[in-house]
Scaffold this active site. Structure first.
Site, short mmCIF file in Angstrom:
data_model
loop_
_atom_site.label_atom_id
_atom_site.label_comp_id
_atom_site.label_asym_id
_atom_site.label_seq_id
_atom_site.Cartn_x
_atom_site.Cartn_y
_atom_site.Cartn_z
N CYS A 170 -6.55 34.06 9.87
CA CYS A 170 -4.95 34.02 9.87
C CYS A 170 -3.45 33.56 9.35
CB CYS A 170 -4.97 34.18 11.79
SG CYS A 170 -5.15 32.57 12.64
N HIS B 135 -3.80 31.38 16.84
CA HIS B 135 -3.23 32.13 15.79
C HIS B 135 -1.81 31.96 15.01
CE1 HIS B 135 -4.63 36.23 14.71
NE2 HIS B 135 -2.92 36.38 15.44
N ASP C 232 1.14 41.88 12.89
CA ASP C 232 0.49 40.21 12.36
C ASP C 232 -1.12 41.02 11.25
OD1 ASP C 232 -1.97 38.84 12.74
OD2 ASP C 232 -2.78 40.04 14.67
#
Lengths: 673, 326, 305
Positions: free
Chosen positions: A407, A451, A467
């Site tokens: 991520c 994250h 995202d």
């Protein structure tokens, strides 16, 4: 007159030794190893003293041992100040005191030191198991304290322990009342906190590898309970902090820009929830966007995160209200230029691609963002915990060469491209998702849920979250890390025994969830029972909570419990007399009311005979009672107080009524020798 | 001055609240309870722990502090209960000689529950500790120095218990009416010769005794040490075993210990008489005792000794000091 | 059985007028297998009482007059050489009777006293190495003259303890004395008394006395009494364990005479003066006979509950 010091009974010494082991055991996890050796030396020495094989240490030896212990603490902790060193010193003292244990007063000091050492262990671990365990050393210390008062004749240690246990049990109700009602004050002064091996969780800066590393940790980050239904997993973006500065490799936050208050307006529905976070060693709290809290010494920073004045050194309970649809800094912000910062050189391919994108979308920044996100979805990008090593230009390398990353890679790359394209953007670090515990209806977020995602600013819209990871690996967002990495088998690869790895085993998972729920309840209801929580509870119980009222209630509850315990312990209704004698005493009182009193040495029948002469009208009843009484008491007959009571009733009905306060005057004439 | 005034007021107050009795049952009117020094130290420790709990905002630390505080509170009940219901009864107090330690026995009787770590005594001397089992009884021997002859009345007895935690002390002051007879201190010395027999001549019994020569009394089995000349050879020759002719030696005159025949001050005379009473009894010699106003005819044995010593102990003391008559 | 005992009492009371209580005590003493010490002035009926008891109970009776020249042999008996067959023949002394009246026991020397008292205790005599049992039942009534002290040997405590009871008859009441004066000489009535009990009946009754139930409450009372004598400063000598046993045994016999099969505190109180009076010593009484006041104090102050 000087009293000779009382020696310590054997049982007390025994329980002291046991208690010492129990007291220092939980401390061994964070104390230097040599403390264990010190304990062995001290205990052996003391036992040899008891067996009269050796003597108590002299003054010099004692001083030497004390200095050596202090030096040891200094050597292993680098200081004599601070909580860690302080506790190490306390435990050393607690151990050394054993050697010079001579009188009961010494033992008393040792017991009190022991209680205090138990208390300090709570600062390092205040979980439910630790709390339950601490009852053991407390009971043993109590047994030692009781043993001090026993007169050395008894030699069985168990009754002492049993007594200690029963005392503790009896103290529990009072303790609960005090715990609930005793007013909680804020800290009176600042105290050193346990340095629990540095900060845990997210750090102040980020390279992509950092989050990958966090993903290997199954440690708990925080738990959240929602007032309403739990929002879907994909919406749970827990903001911790933002990274605004990029130096080519590392994202980090800008201190000065986070100070000022941001401009935002609540809009749409709100979410209320409370969070219990574990100690992180960092000042920031976790919350969904856009959050407010009424926790003391906590404020919203310029990048919308919540931050406390002091780092979170102990688990912390706070409640939050979030407006997910709030519009943030629509009017712009003086710091937008920070969100455009890029290093002067590096990653030329990414810059070039950004320029292309910008040219393609011109005045439609939203289109540019959509295109970028679409790019991640369309092209061959992979989500992995084991990305290949990055080269010189990390962003270029990831975007165009390896296309494998975590991520942090995606968020970093996207922010870079957006900035290069002239759109203010930043990396947001925090946690995503979490595990819903059905037993307790709360969300549990572990470190592996860490994250990073992106936030960009558009004129007229303000800050918008995006995202990129979702485009690459939607299962990561919708189901979780473990599900996102089915083939890789890298989930918690370093912790083969972690129960989280075995979520597919149904009963084990149930067990884990229940245990977790228990811990969470413990944290929320017990550990989090501080100022605000207490007020909330007391208000719901008693309404108005001014201190005087609470004080009265506290005293009343204590008094009630104390009185109840007194009744149970003292059993005032249980007279020492036997039932026959009680009836006879009533008989005596009845006759005394008529002026006939039994002389101290007078036997029952002789007295009855005299009373019968004095009260000829009731002679038959008097004799009948006395005969029956004498027969039951002195013959080998079964006691039957009921029969006596009947006879007494018959006599009472025969006698003229006379109140008890007019008894004295008639007695003089009848009183016999 | 003021402390003595206070002491006497306290004594009067106690006498009203806990009147003297040979047997006392400790109940709520008679038991007092206060924290000990250890209890105060415990309080300080609790305060420190509370401060730690407040500063660290640690619920468990609060919990432990409150648990210990609650323990301290319920210990009030336990300490009190440990003394309540206990029965104390005065036991024997054998007579002693002045200068010795008088021993008082006190019996403790439990009715129902066990009483642990009961301490009795007269502060500042160390207290004696004992346990009394449930429905059982125990006995302690308490000692007081016996200074002068006469009745030694023991002061109020302190009964205390710190059981179970030692943080509180429950105590009572009981007057068990303990009294021990103190004989004069025996001082050896010469007795004037032939302690006056003369005035006894007219008594008929004494003539019979004084004419005493060795009277044949009968036969008894031989014991080693008997003189061979007394062996009853005839009986032996008849096969009845070794028998000895037993003679009784009647004293030609009785020994009288006479106060008036001695010199010195009163106490010295009494001490001397005391010595001789003990000495003569130990040597199996009958004697009589004559004090102004008291006369004990000659006799032998423990009873005679006890009675004479009692006379010596109480001689010349005011009636009030002679002990309460039942 | 009760009627037998009642008729025994009635028979003795015919001879000894107005002394119901003393007669009852004496009988209780006998039933409890104890010995009796009578302390009285001459002419109060001591001999009459003992003789009447012996007749009513069907016991053989012997009287020994104690004097200062009485020797142990005179009491126990002696072996006399028989010239005819060259053997020693034992001539039993007067002690070999079932009821022995030892008159004025304090006149004899301690030697003779102890000969009697040891026989009383052991219920056998040892003469010249041979042990001879005394008859069964064996009951000694000793008398003592309390006034004339000249030339007497007062019984020491250890010997007094061997008597279960000490009683004194005292002067008769006026009515009793009048009846005495009006009627025929009481001694003449003695030979006419018929035995009410035989040996077997007496033995059976005596065996039943220990079976009279003494509850814990009564034993506690006895203990309280005994403890009081041992702890109160006014008691020069407390009751010995033998004394407390005697008290309970006498109380049992007294309860039996009252027709009860259990002891009540009143039984203990009834026998207490007789049983404890001679065992207690009050320092205020130089003669050592002053147990009376102490016993009265015990009766008054020691509570039966």
């Amino acid at each position: 007159m000087k009293k000779t010091p009382l020696p310590i009974p054997r049982i007390s010494l025994l329980w002291l030794l046991v208690a010492q082991v129990l007291v220092i055991l939980p401390h061994l996890f964070h104390l230097p190893v040599w403390i264990g050796g010190l304990w062995l030396v001290c205990a052996t020495w003391r036992i040899q003293v008891f067996r009269q094989r050796t003597n108590y240490p002299g003054g010099l030896t004692k001083a030497f041992m004390l200095i050596a212990a202090a030096a040891g603490v200094y050597a292993s902790r680098g200081s004599l100040m601070g909580l860690d060193a302080g506790v190490a010193l306390l435990v050393s003292t607690f151990l050394l005191k054993l050697v010079e244990l001579k009188t009961r007063r010494d033992a008393l000091v040792l017991v009190f030191l022991g209680f205090f050492t138990v208390l300090t262990s709570y600062l390092f671990d205040d979980g439910l198991p630790a709390a339950l365990y601490s009852l053991l050393p407390v009971t043993a210390l109590l047994a030692a304290l009781i043993g001090l008062q026993q007169s050395g004749l008894s030699d069985k240690p168990w009754p002492t322990l049993r007594l200690a246990g029963s005392l503790l049990l009896q103290a529990v109700p009072l303790m609960l009342v005090l715990f609930v009602l005793f007013p909680r004050l804020g800290p009176l002064w600042s105290v050193p906190m346990p340095g629990t091996g540095g900060s845990r969780g997210l750090a102040e800066s980020m390279t992509p590898g950092d989050i990958a590393e966090l993903s290997q940790s199954s440690a708990l980050a925080f738990r959240a309970s929602f007032a309403g239904p739990i929002p879907p997993r994909r919406d749970l973006y827990w903001r911790a902090l933002t990274f605004e500065q990029f130096d080519g490799r590392r994202w980090s936050q800008l201190d000065e820009m986070t100070r000022s208050r941001p401009d935002w307006r609540p809009e749409g529905p709100s979410l209320s929830y409370s969070i219990v976070m574990q100690a992180s060693g960092q000042p920031w709290l976790f919350a969904l966007d856009t959050a407010t809290t009424d926790l003391e010494h906590t404020r919203q920073m310029g990048d919308f995160r919540l931050q406390r004045r002091r780092p979170v050194d102990q688990s912390l309970l706070y409640s939050v209200t979030s407006w997910p649809q709030a519009r943030r800094e629509v009017q712009g912000s003086p710091r937008l230029d920070v969100a455009l910062q890029l290093p002067d050189h590096g990653n030329p391919r990414a810059r070039q691609w950004a320029a292309e994108l910008k040219a393609r979308h011109g005045g439609d920044p939203q289109g540019l963002v959509d295109d970028l996100l679409g790019h991640f979805a369309r092209e061959e990008y992979y989500y992995t915990l084991k990305p290949p090593l990055a080269g010189e230009d990390t962003v270029d390398h990831f975007l165009f060469d390896t296309r494998r990353g975590f991520c942090a890679h995606y968020a970093g790359a996207m922010t870079f491209v957006l900035r290069a394209a002239g759109i203010p953007a930043r990396v947001v670090a925090g946690y995503q998702g979490g595990e819903v515990n059905p037993a307790g209806n709360y969300v549990q977020v572990n470190q592996f849920d860490a994250h990073a995602w992106v936030e960009y600013w558009l004129p007229g819209h303000g800050w918008i979250s995006a995202d990129p990871t979702f485009q690459v690996a939607p299962t990561r967002i919708e189901q979780g890390l473990q599900q996102a990495l089915p083939a890789e088998d890298t989930f918690l690869a370093d912790a083969p025994l972690s129960p989280l790895r075995y979520r597919h085993v149904e009963w084990l998972n149930q067990l884990r969830l229940s245990w977790d729920n228990l811990n969470y309840t413990w944290q929320r209801k017990v550990l989090g029972y501080q100022g605000a929580e207490q007020l909330k509870l007391l208000e719901s119980w008693f309404g108005n909570v001014d201190p005087a009222r609470i004080g009265m209630i506290l005293l009343a509850c204590l008094g009630l419990l104390f009185g109840g315990l007194a009744l149970v312990l003292l059993k005032p209704w249980k007279r020492p007399h036997d039932p026959l004698l009680r009836q006879y005493r009533r008989f005596e009182r009845l006759l005394a009311r008529q002026g006939v009193r039994r002389g101290a040495g007078e036997g029952p029948l002789a007295f009855a005979e005299r009373a019968a002469l004095a009260l000829p009208g009731q002679a038959a009843e008097i004799r009948a009672f006395a005969q029956r009484f004498a027969h039951q008491r002195y013959a080998d007959a079964a006691a039957d107080p009921a029969a006596l009571r009947r006879l007494l009733g018959r006599l009472r009905r025969q006698l003229p009524w006379r109140p008890w306060w007019r008894t004295g005057n008639a007695s003089a004439g009848v009183r016999g020798g | 001055m003021s402390s003595r005034l206070f002491a006497s007021r306290r004594e009067r107050w106690l006498a009203k609240r806990i009147p003297p009795a040979r047997q006392v049952r400790l109940d709520q009117r008679r038991i007092f309870i206060l924290p000990t020094r250890e209890g105060l130290l415990f309080g300080v420790a609790l305060l420190v722990m509370l401060l730690a709990a407040i500063n660290y905002q640690n619920s468990l630390a609060y919990g432990l502090t409150f648990l210990l505080l609650s323990l301290g509170l319920i210990t009030i009940l336990h300490t009190w209960r440990n003394l309540a219901g206990l029965q104390l009864a005065a036991g024997e107090a054998p007579p002693v000689f002045a200068g010795e330690q008088a021993c008082f026995r006190v019996r403790l009787q439990s009715s129902g529950r066990a009483h642990s770590g009961i301490a009795l005594g007269w502060p500042p001397a160390a207290l004696q500790r004992l346990d009394v089992a449930a429905d059982g009884s125990g006995e302690v021997e308490l000692f007081l120095p016996a200074g002068q002859r006469g009745w030694l009345r023991a002061p109020r007895l302190r009964v205390e218990s710190r059981f179970p935690l030692g943080l509180l002390v429950a105590w009572s002051w009981v007057d068990l009416d303990l009294a021990a007879l103190v004989y004069p201190r025996p001082v050896s010395g010469e007795l004037p010769p032939a302690g006056g027999v003369g005035e006894d001549d007219d008594e008929p019994g004494s003539a019979a005794q004084r004419s005493g020569v060795d009277d044949f009394q009968g036969l008894r089995p031989w014991q080693s040490g008997d003189s061979r000349r007394r062996l009853h050879w005839k009986a032996w020759s008849r096969g009845q075993g070794l028998l000895v002719k037993d003679f009784t030696e009647l004293h030609s005159h009785d020994l009288w210990l006479d106060f008036d025949s001695l010199g010195g001050d009163r106490e010295a005379r009494l001490s001397l008489l005391c010595h001789w009473v003990v000495h003569l009894t130990a040597h199996g010699q009958p004697f009589g005792l004559r004090l102004p106003g008291v006369s004990r005819p000659p006799a032998l044995g423990g009873a005679q000794r006890d009675l004479c010593l009692r006379d010596l102990a109480l001689f010349g003391l005011p009636a009030a000091a002679q002990g309460r008559q039942p | 059985m009760r009627t037998q005992l009642e008729s025994c009492l009635a028979a003795v009371n015919q001879v000894l007028l107005g002394k119901d209580r003393q007669v009852r005590l004496a009988l209780a003493c006998l039933l409890a297998r104890g010995h009796l010490l009578l302390e009285d002035l001459p002419g109060m009926g001591k001999t009459t009482l003992s003789h009447a008891l012996a007749r009513v109970l069907g016991l053989s009776y012997q009287r020994i007059q104690f004097t200062s020249d009485l020797l142990p042999g005179d009491i126990l008996g002696t072996s006399v050489f028989n010239r005819d067959n060259g053997q020693f023949i034992f001539h039993p002394g007067p002690i070999f009777a079932e009821l022995v009246l030892a008159d004025e026991i304090n006149r004899a020397t301690p030697k003779s006293q102890s000969a009697l008292l040891e026989a009383m205790e052991e219920r056998q005599v040892t003469i010249e190495g041979a042990t001879r049992p005394l008859p069964e039942p064996f009951f000694v009534i000793a008398t003592q003259n309390p006034v004339s002290q000249g030339g007497t040997f007062a019984l020491p405590e250890s010997q007094l303890d061997r008597f279960l009871m000490r009683i004194s008859l005292g002067y008769p009441a006026r009515a009793a004395e009048k009846a005495l004066l009006l009627g025929e000489a009481r001694r003449d009535l003695l030979p006419r008394l018929e035995p009410v009990l035989d040996h077997a009946a007496l033995a059976r009754i005596q065996a039943e006395v220990p079976g009279i139930h003494a509850s814990e409450a009564v034993i506690d009372y006895v203990l309280r009494l005994v403890e009081a004598t041992r702890s109160q400063p006014a008691f020069a000598l407390g009751l010995s364990p033998r004394g407390s046993l005697a008290l309970l045994a006498a109380a049992r016999a007294w309860a039996m005479l009252a027709g009860r099969d259990y002891v009540i505190p009143e039984d203990v109180q009834a026998v207490l003066p007789a049983v404890a009076g001679h065992r207690l010593r009050d320092a205020a009484d130089p003669a050592g006979h002053g147990g009376g006041a102490l016993v009265q104090w015990l009766l008054r102050e020691v509570t039966p509950f």
